[in-house]
Design a protein around this motif. Structure first.
Motif, PDB file in Angstrom:
ATOM      1  N   GLU A  26       0.825  -1.210   0.000  1.00  0.00           N
ATOM      2  CA  GLU A  26       0.000   0.000   0.000  1.00  0.00           C
ATOM      3  C   GLU A  26       0.864   1.267   0.000  1.00  0.00           C
ATOM      4  N   GLU A  27       1.973   1.232   0.732  1.00  0.00           N
ATOM      5  CA  GLU A  27       2.844   2.410   0.801  1.00  0.00           C
ATOM      6  C   GLU A  27       3.497   2.703  -0.543  1.00  0.00           C
ATOM      7  N   VAL A  28       3.981   1.668  -1.210  1.00  0.00           N
ATOM      8  CA  VAL A  28       4.620   1.870  -2.508  1.00  0.00           C
ATOM      9  C   VAL A  28       3.595   2.344  -3.534  1.00  0.00           C
ATOM     10  N   ARG A  29       2.431   1.749  -3.501  1.00  0.00           N
ATOM     11  CA  ARG A  29       1.375   2.167  -4.438  1.00  0.00           C
ATOM     12  C   ARG A  29       0.937   3.606  -4.181  1.00  0.00           C
ATOM     13  N   GLU A  30       0.890   4.006  -2.912  1.00  0.00           N
ATOM     14  CA  GLU A  30       0.542   5.389  -2.604  1.00  0.00           C
ATOM     15  C   GLU A  30       1.589   6.340  -3.176  1.00  0.00           C
ATOM     16  N   ASP A  31       2.866   5.979  -3.078  1.00  0.00           N
ATOM     17  CA  ASP A  31       3.939   6.806  -3.634  1.00  0.00           C
ATOM     18  C   ASP A  31       3.854   6.880  -5.148  1.00  0.00           C
ATOM     19  N   MET A  32       3.507   5.764  -5.780  1.00  0.00           N
ATOM     20  CA  MET A  32       3.329   5.752  -7.234  1.00  0.00           C
ATOM     21  C   MET A  32       2.216   6.703  -7.654  1.00  0.00           C
ATOM     22  N   ALA A  33       1.100   6.649  -6.910  1.00  0.00           N
ATOM     23  CA  ALA A  33      -0.041   7.515  -7.241  1.00  0.00           C
ATOM     24  C   ALA A  33       0.315   8.982  -7.028  1.00  0.00           C
ATOM     25  N   THR A  34       1.066   9.275  -5.967  1.00  0.00           N
ATOM     26  CA  THR A  34       1.504  10.650  -5.708  1.00  0.00           C
ATOM     27  C   THR A  34       2.399  11.155  -6.826  1.00  0.00           C
ATOM     28  N   LEU A  35       3.333  10.321  -7.229  1.00  0.00           N
ATOM     29  CA  LEU A  35       4.249  10.681  -8.313  1.00  0.00           C
ATOM     30  C   LEU A  35       3.484  11.018  -9.586  1.00  0.00           C
ATOM     31  N   LYS A  36       2.584  10.172  -9.982  1.00  0.00           N
ATOM     32  CA  LYS A  36       1.829  10.366 -11.223  1.00  0.00           C
ATOM     33  C   LYS A  36       0.964  11.624 -11.135  1.00  0.00           C
ATOM     34  N   ARG A  37       0.331  11.833 -10.007  1.00  0.00           N
ATOM     35  CA  ARG A  37      -0.522  13.007  -9.828  1.00  0.00           C
ATOM     36  C   ARG A  37       0.297  14.302  -9.894  1.00  0.00           C
ATOM     37  N   LYS A  38       1.456  14.306  -9.259  1.00  0.00           N
ATOM     38  CA  LYS A  38       2.322  15.500  -9.266  1.00  0.00           C
ATOM     39  C   LYS A  38       2.885  15.757 -10.662  1.00  0.00           C
ATOM     40  N   PHE A  39       3.276  14.710 -11.345  1.00  0.00           N
ATOM     41  CA  PHE A  39       3.775  14.869 -12.719  1.00  0.00           C
ATOM     42  C   PHE A  39       2.707  15.497 -13.611  1.00  0.00           C
ATOM     43  N   GLU A  40       1.483  14.993 -13.511  1.00  0.00           N
ATOM     44  CA  GLU A  40       0.407  15.515 -14.348  1.00  0.00           C
ATOM     45  C   GLU A  40       0.082  16.966 -14.017  1.00  0.00           C
ATOM     46  N   LYS A  41       0.327  17.358 -12.796  1.00  0.00           N
ATOM     47  CA  LYS A  41       0.067  18.740 -12.394  1.00  0.00           C
ATOM     48  C   LYS A  41       1.207  19.673 -12.783  1.00  0.00           C
ATOM     49  N   LEU A  42       2.457  19.216 -12.627  1.00  0.00           N
ATOM     50  CA  LEU A  42       3.602  20.102 -12.730  1.00  0.00           C
ATOM     51  C   LEU A  42       4.446  19.943 -13.993  1.00  0.00           C
ATOM     52  N   HIS A  43       4.660  18.720 -14.422  1.00  0.00           N
ATOM     53  CA  HIS A  43       5.685  18.454 -15.440  1.00  0.00           C
ATOM     54  C   HIS A  43       5.225  18.895 -16.832  1.00  0.00           C
ATOM     55  N   PRO A  44       5.941  19.835 -17.455  1.00  0.00           N
ATOM     56  CA  PRO A  44       5.531  20.326 -18.775  1.00  0.00           C
ATOM     57  C   PRO A  44       5.737  19.311 -19.889  1.00  0.00           C
ATOM     58  N   GLY A  45       6.490  18.251 -19.596  1.00  0.00           N
ATOM     59  CA  GLY A  45       6.748  17.238 -20.617  1.00  0.00           C
ATOM     60  C   GLY A  45       6.018  15.934 -20.396  1.00  0.00           C
ATOM     61  N   MET A  46       5.086  15.933 -19.460  1.00  0.00           N
ATOM     62  CA  MET A  46       4.335  14.707 -19.210  1.00  0.00           C
ATOM     63  C   MET A  46       3.505  14.370 -20.450  1.00  0.00           C
ATOM     64  N   TYR A  47       3.677  13.168 -20.973  1.00  0.00           N
ATOM     65  CA  TYR A  47       3.007  12.663 -22.180  1.00  0.00           C
ATOM     66  C   TYR A  47       3.469  13.382 -23.454  1.00  0.00           C
ATOM     67  N   TYR A  48       4.637  14.014 -23.401  1.00  0.00           N
ATOM     68  CA  TYR A  48       5.182  14.656 -24.603  1.00  0.00           C
ATOM     69  C   TYR A  48       5.900  13.628 -25.483  1.00  0.00           C
ATOM     70  N   TYR A  49       6.747  12.818 -24.877  1.00  0.00           N
ATOM     71  CA  TYR A  49       7.451  11.765 -25.615  1.00  0.00           C
ATOM     72  C   TYR A  49       6.722  10.421 -25.490  1.00  0.00           C
ATOM     73  N   GLN A  50       6.302  10.111 -24.297  1.00  0.00           N
ATOM     74  CA  GLN A  50       5.588   8.867 -24.034  1.00  0.00           C
ATOM     75  C   GLN A  50       4.093   9.190 -23.976  1.00  0.00           C
ATOM     76  N   SER A  51       3.291   8.486 -24.764  1.00  0.00           N
ATOM     77  CA  SER A  51       1.855   8.776 -24.794  1.00  0.00           C
ATOM     78  C   SER A  51       1.205   8.445 -23.450  1.00  0.00           C
ATOM     79  N   LYS A  52       0.081   9.080 -23.196  1.00  0.00           N
ATOM     80  CA  LYS A  52      -0.634   8.829 -21.950  1.00  0.00           C
ATOM     81  C   LYS A  52      -1.062   7.372 -21.854  1.00  0.00           C
ATOM     82  N   GLU A  53      -1.475   6.803 -22.976  1.00  0.00           N
ATOM     83  CA  GLU A  53      -1.914   5.397 -22.993  1.00  0.00           C
ATOM     84  C   GLU A  53      -0.766   4.461 -22.633  1.00  0.00           C
TER      85      GLU A  53
END
Length: 484
Positions: A26-53
């Motif tokens: 549960e702890e590792v999965r929570e960190d994964m979800a936090t990472l993805k959520r923060k990337f989608e909020k902050l990272h200007p290159g999220m899904y730029y090279y790698q597609s969202k799918e």
């Protein structure tokens, strides 16, 4: 007082040893979800090279693969894949600063270089001087070197997953990536073959802190030093000089935030270039990972025959607004809003309409021919410089493919957020910076090479430089042909 200090260090030691070593599913999965959520909020290159799918598919696969508690390094390798999958060289995952003491942590005491399909010792920072430069590495702790490097490359972030850059960093920064994969070791067993020797040897080498490694390597490889902005005359008869730019950073003191020392030293170098009547200037950018962006213009004004602008478009995600302009600042939030008033697709951005912001230096501007030496370690401000120069028609590019993309990069300002359970630090760029390339000279995703020159084994053994030799020889031949 002495008793108080003793109690303090005992408590500190207890805290260090009490750091969590195992994390639940549960702890590792929570960190994964936090990472993805923060990337989608902050990272200007999220899904730029790698597609969202594709990214979601990887995320789901890793999420579902966790079926039991993970150690610190196991969690790092899972979450690290979500970081490298963004495929941006400025984005990376770092250990919790309290996990390893930066000055005392022990590293594998050598660096590697790949030549063709084999791996060799390029720098030996161990106490044992018999493992000499140019020795072929066969395995480490009985693990075949090719399989090991492939593991390490998975932890290397690179623009659009650039394979040359991933190979470069996994070998040139081998001790650091080995630590990320296997943690701290007291020693490693290395199986190797000495230069020009068919016999295979196995030896145990003690792992060492960085200061100790530097002490040994500095003593053995004094000739390897490349002072930043160092200038030397390579051929006085043919008026050939070489300017070594190992980074776009140079401060005179801690408060020199504008890198004015870089500006002063650079101007002095071009004054020397003019005094010595240099006609052919080789600029060695190899292993230059970037630095302070304004220093790009400071260099190009001595090379460009016409006015130029560096940045075409600069933008950031709306969600990153208060990560760039902190709410407790009085004026920056308002200034940022005024400077980035255009909005589109969740971004705030600005466009430079002109192409004449920076003027050539009228006194010290170089009028001769320029040659840029490159390798996959060229990144960020370095590829920025060469892409703008190439578009302006400045110089020939000689060496190996660079690490950074032609169009631009995700850089400028960073947010280092911590994950809630593992406490890993995620280094995240906040700006999308598009290079000003009005002439569209470059046709490839990475900078086009005029001449590809790869490193070879002879260079490794003799400590010469094949790409410099190639460039100097080419210049000499062109001058001889011009005399006929």
């Amino acid at each position: 007082m002495r008793r108080l200090l003793t109690v303090f260090f005992i408590i500190l030691s207890m805290n260090c040893h009490a750091q969590k070593q195992v994390f639940s599913v549960e702890e590792v999965r929570e960190d994964m979800a936090t990472l993805k959520r923060k990337f989608e909020k902050l990272h200007p290159g999220m899904y730029y090279y790698q597609s969202k799918e594709a990214y979601n598919q990887l995320y789901d696969s890793l999420y579902n693969s966790i079926s039991k508690p993970l150690s610190y390094l196991e969690a790092y390798q899972i979450i690290g894949q979500l970081v490298t999958a963004v495929e941006d060289g400025h984005t990376n995952l770092r250990f919790d600063k309290k996990r390893f003491n930066a000055k005392k942590v022990k590293y594998v005491p050598f660096y590697l270089r790949k030549i063709q399909d084999k791996y060799y010792i390029s720098i030996n920072g161990s106490q044992d001087s018999t493992v000499i430069r140019g020795s072929e590495v066969i395995s480490i702790n009985n693990e075949p070197i090719r399989l090991l490097i492939n593991k390490l490359k998975m932890m290397v972030s690179a623009d659009r997953n650039n394979p040359e850059a991933k190979e470069y960093y996994a070998t040139h920064f081998f001790p650091g990536y080995y630590l990320r994969q296997y943690g701290e070791k007291d020693s490693v067993s290395i199986t190797y073959r000495l230069p020009f020797n068919t016999g295979v040897r196995t030896k145990k080498l003690a792992c060492l802190p960085t200061p100790a490694m530097n002490k040994f390597s500095d003593k053995r490889y004094k000739a390897f030093k490349r002072p930043n902005l160092g200038l030397k005359i390579v051929d006085s008869v043919n008026h050939i000089a070489m300017l070594d730019i190992t980074e776009f950073s140079m401060r005179g003191h801690v408060f020199d935030l504008g890198h004015l020392k870089f500006k002063r030293v650079l101007r002095h170098r071009f004054s020397q270039i003019k005094q010595k009547e240099v006609e052919h200037l080789i600029i060695d950018f190899r292993a230059n990972g970037g630095g302070y962006i304004p220093n790009i213009a400071r260099l190009l004004k001595y090379l460009s025959p016409k006015p130029f602008t560096l940045i075409d478009t600069m933008g950031f995600k709306k969600g990153a607004y208060f990560s760039i302009a902190k709410p407790w600042y009085i004026s920056p939030p308002l200034f940022l809003w005024l400077a980035f008033r255009k909005q589109k697709d969740g971004f705030m951005y600005r466009v430079n309409k002109g192409n004449s912001k920076n003027k050539p230096d009228p006194v010290l501007g170089f009028k001769g021919k320029t040659y840029f030496l490159t390798d996959p370690g060229c990144y960020s401000a370095t590829t920025f410089t060469m892409n703008v120069a190439h578009d302006l028609g400045i110089g020939q590019v000689i060496g190996q493919q660079v690490g950074g993309a032609t169009w631009g990069s995700f850089a400028g300002t960073w947010d280092n957020f911590s994950l809630p359970n593992t406490r890993f630090i995620v280094h995240t760029p906040l700006y999308k910076i598009v290079h000003r390339l009005p002439n569209k000279v470059n046709k490839g995703f990475f900078l086009d090479l005029d001449y590809e020159v790869n490193r070879n084994y002879e260079e490794l053994i003799k400590n010469n430089t094949s790409v410099i030799d190639f460039t100097v020889d080419m210049i000499r031949k062109s001058k001889e042909a011009g005399k006929r």
